[in-house]
Design a protein around this motif. Structure first.
Motif, mmCIF file in Angstrom:
data_model
loop_
_atom_site.group_PDB
_atom_site.id
_atom_site.type_symbol
_atom_site.label_atom_id
_atom_site.label_comp_id
_atom_site.label_asym_id
_atom_site.label_seq_id
_atom_site.Cartn_x
_atom_site.Cartn_y
_atom_site.Cartn_z
ATOM 1 N N GLY A 1 0.786 -1.217 0.000
ATOM 2 C CA GLY A 1 0.000 0.000 0.000
ATOM 3 C C GLY A 1 0.822 1.272 0.000
ATOM 4 N N CYS A 2 2.066 1.182 0.420
ATOM 5 C CA CYS A 2 2.937 2.366 0.474
ATOM 6 C C CYS A 2 3.786 2.539 -0.781
ATOM 7 N N GLN A 3 3.685 1.604 -1.716
ATOM 8 C CA GLN A 3 4.470 1.687 -2.954
ATOM 9 C C GLN A 3 3.694 2.474 -4.004
ATOM 10 N N ASP A 4 3.769 3.798 -3.936
ATOM 11 C CA ASP A 4 3.031 4.642 -4.870
ATOM 12 C C ASP A 4 3.539 4.466 -6.300
ATOM 13 N N ASP A 5 2.611 4.473 -7.241
ATOM 14 C CA ASP A 5 2.933 4.421 -8.665
ATOM 15 C C ASP A 5 2.276 5.638 -9.298
ATOM 16 N N LEU A 6 3.070 6.673 -9.515
ATOM 17 C CA LEU A 6 2.535 7.952 -9.969
ATOM 18 C C LEU A 6 2.859 8.242 -11.432
ATOM 19 N N ARG A 7 2.974 7.194 -12.226
ATOM 20 C CA ARG A 7 3.075 7.425 -13.669
ATOM 21 C C ARG A 7 1.790 8.079 -14.163
ATOM 22 N N PRO A 8 1.872 8.891 -15.215
ATOM 23 C CA PRO A 8 0.662 9.553 -15.717
ATOM 24 C C PRO A 8 -0.444 8.540 -16.038
ATOM 25 N N ALA A 9 -1.668 8.921 -15.698
ATOM 26 C CA ALA A 9 -2.835 8.077 -15.949
ATOM 27 C C ALA A 9 -3.978 8.960 -16.420
ATOM 28 N N ASP A 10 -5.043 8.335 -16.881
ATOM 29 C CA ASP A 10 -6.192 9.107 -17.347
ATOM 30 C C ASP A 10 -6.898 9.815 -16.196
ATOM 31 N N ALA A 11 -7.024 9.133 -15.068
ATOM 32 C CA ALA A 11 -7.749 9.714 -13.936
ATOM 33 C C ALA A 11 -7.212 9.137 -12.637
ATOM 34 N N ALA A 12 -7.571 9.796 -11.549
ATOM 35 C CA ALA A 12 -7.338 9.256 -10.210
ATOM 36 C C ALA A 12 -8.693 9.133 -9.538
ATOM 37 N N VAL A 13 -8.915 8.031 -8.846
ATOM 38 C CA VAL A 13 -10.154 7.879 -8.086
ATOM 39 C C VAL A 13 -9.823 7.994 -6.603
ATOM 40 N N ILE A 14 -10.499 8.921 -5.935
ATOM 41 C CA ILE A 14 -10.297 9.159 -4.510
ATOM 42 C C ILE A 14 -11.468 8.535 -3.769
ATOM 43 N N LEU A 15 -11.171 7.606 -2.877
ATOM 44 C CA LEU A 15 -12.235 6.907 -2.173
ATOM 45 C C LEU A 15 -12.705 7.702 -0.967
ATOM 46 N N GLY A 16 -14.005 7.628 -0.719
ATOM 47 C CA GLY A 16 -14.617 8.393 0.351
ATOM 48 C C GLY A 16 -14.262 7.883 1.735
ATOM 49 N N ASN A 17 -14.592 8.713 2.704
ATOM 50 C CA ASN A 17 -14.391 8.388 4.109
ATOM 51 C C ASN A 17 -15.345 9.260 4.901
ATOM 52 N N ARG A 18 -15.248 9.200 6.189
ATOM 53 C CA ARG A 18 -16.216 9.875 7.049
ATOM 54 C C ARG A 18 -16.279 11.386 6.802
ATOM 55 N N VAL A 19 -17.507 11.901 6.840
ATOM 56 C CA VAL A 19 -17.749 13.337 6.738
ATOM 57 C C VAL A 19 -18.286 13.836 8.073
ATOM 58 N N TYR A 20 -17.717 14.950 8.564
ATOM 59 C CA TYR A 20 -18.153 15.533 9.830
ATOM 60 C C TYR A 20 -19.285 16.528 9.606
ATOM 61 N N GLY B 1 0.016 17.334 -12.858
ATOM 62 C CA GLY B 1 -0.286 16.998 -14.244
ATOM 63 C C GLY B 1 -0.264 15.513 -14.540
ATOM 64 N N LYS B 2 -0.413 14.688 -13.503
ATOM 65 C CA LYS B 2 -0.362 13.237 -13.696
ATOM 66 C C LYS B 2 -1.670 12.674 -14.245
ATOM 67 N N VAL B 3 -2.785 13.382 -14.014
ATOM 68 C CA VAL B 3 -4.097 12.892 -14.470
ATOM 69 C C VAL B 3 -4.882 14.049 -15.066
ATOM 70 N N ARG B 4 -5.858 13.689 -15.904
ATOM 71 C CA ARG B 4 -6.701 14.721 -16.498
ATOM 72 C C ARG B 4 -7.985 14.953 -15.705
ATOM 73 N N ALA B 5 -8.328 14.007 -14.812
ATOM 74 C CA ALA B 5 -9.558 14.147 -14.034
ATOM 75 C C ALA B 5 -9.420 13.456 -12.690
ATOM 76 N N LEU B 6 -10.232 13.922 -11.733
ATOM 77 C CA LEU B 6 -10.309 13.311 -10.418
ATOM 78 C C LEU B 6 -11.729 12.773 -10.224
ATOM 79 N N ILE B 7 -11.827 11.490 -9.932
ATOM 80 C CA ILE B 7 -13.114 10.865 -9.632
ATOM 81 C C ILE B 7 -13.242 10.800 -8.115
ATOM 82 N N VAL B 8 -14.295 11.377 -7.576
ATOM 83 C CA VAL B 8 -14.530 11.319 -6.130
ATOM 84 C C VAL B 8 -15.667 10.334 -5.895
ATOM 85 N N SER B 9 -15.377 9.272 -5.172
ATOM 86 C CA SER B 9 -16.338 8.181 -5.015
ATOM 87 C C SER B 9 -16.652 7.951 -3.546
ATOM 88 N N GLY B 10 -17.923 8.058 -3.199
ATOM 89 C CA GLY B 10 -18.336 7.825 -1.822
ATOM 90 C C GLY B 10 -19.835 7.646 -1.746
#
Length: 200
Positions: A31-50, A73-82
């Motif tokens: 989980g700590c081995q980041d792979d930050l080669r350019p990609a089409d998008a990044a998906v950010i997973l949700g977590n608790r909201v206060y 500039g690694k991605v063209r879009a951010l997907i926020v999923s929760g």
């Protein structure tokens, strides 16, 4: 109980403990081995909201990691999923994707670069929904952003959903709760590999 049985049980307990520790170490390392080669998008997973539409520290750290990836500039879009938290706060403050989108907008990400998935109630659904979004845009690659212990299972869920080019990046936020969550991931990863049950 005879001494032989006691010794056998002690050996079994020791072996189980060693296997769990090895599994935790493997999940943490992966989980700590980041792979930050350019990609089409990044998906950010949700977590608790206060209350007050405030992301929890863990969620803010995930968003900050995704933001850094986008700014580099690694991605063209951010997907926020929760999902919407069960029994969530009045006024929709438990709507993780909406809060995540607002957080990124406030930090300069244009709305056109943010894709909200409000139905990512669990890791498997995030994987499926992200795969659908990627196909709809003709994209093939994605960077999964979550806590370090959660990245390996998220990548697996995305691959199972048909995304072949999956990378990962972990949030720069650490609590004792993360290490408590590690044993669950040791169990959850093979369960996901075999087929996720409703309770995960």
């Amino acid at each position: 109980m005879t001494n032989a049985w006691k010794r056998a049980l002690a050996w079994i307990a020791a072996a189980a403990g060693a296997a769990m520790l090895s599994g935790c170490a493997a999940i943490a390392w992966a989980g700590c081995q980041d792979d930050l080669r350019p990609a089409d998008a990044a998906v950010i997973l949700g977590n608790r909201v206060y209350p007050g539409q405030r992301p929890s520290p863990a969620l803010a750290a995930r968003l900050d990691e995704g933001l850094a990836i986008w700014r580099a500039g690694k991605v063209r879009a951010l997907i926020v999923s929760g999902g919407v938290e069960a029994g969530g706060v009045l006024g929709g403050e438990g709507d993780e994707a909406r809060v995540m989108r607002a957080y990124l907008l406030a930090r300069g990400v244009p709305g056109s670069a943010i894709i909200a998935d409000p139905f990512g109630d669990n890791t498997e659904l995030t994987g499926r929904n992200t795969a659908t979004i990627l196909r709809a845009h003709g994209w093939r690659s994605v960077i999964a952003v979550s806590q370090f212990y959660h990245v390996p299972r998220t990548r697996l869920a995305l691959r199972r959903a048909g995304v072949t080019d999956v990378r990962g990046a972990h949030a720069r936020y650490l609590t004792w709760g993360d290490f408590i969550a590690l044993p669950r991931e040791v169990v959850a990863y093979p369960v996901y590999w075999l087929g996720r049950p409703a309770w995960l």
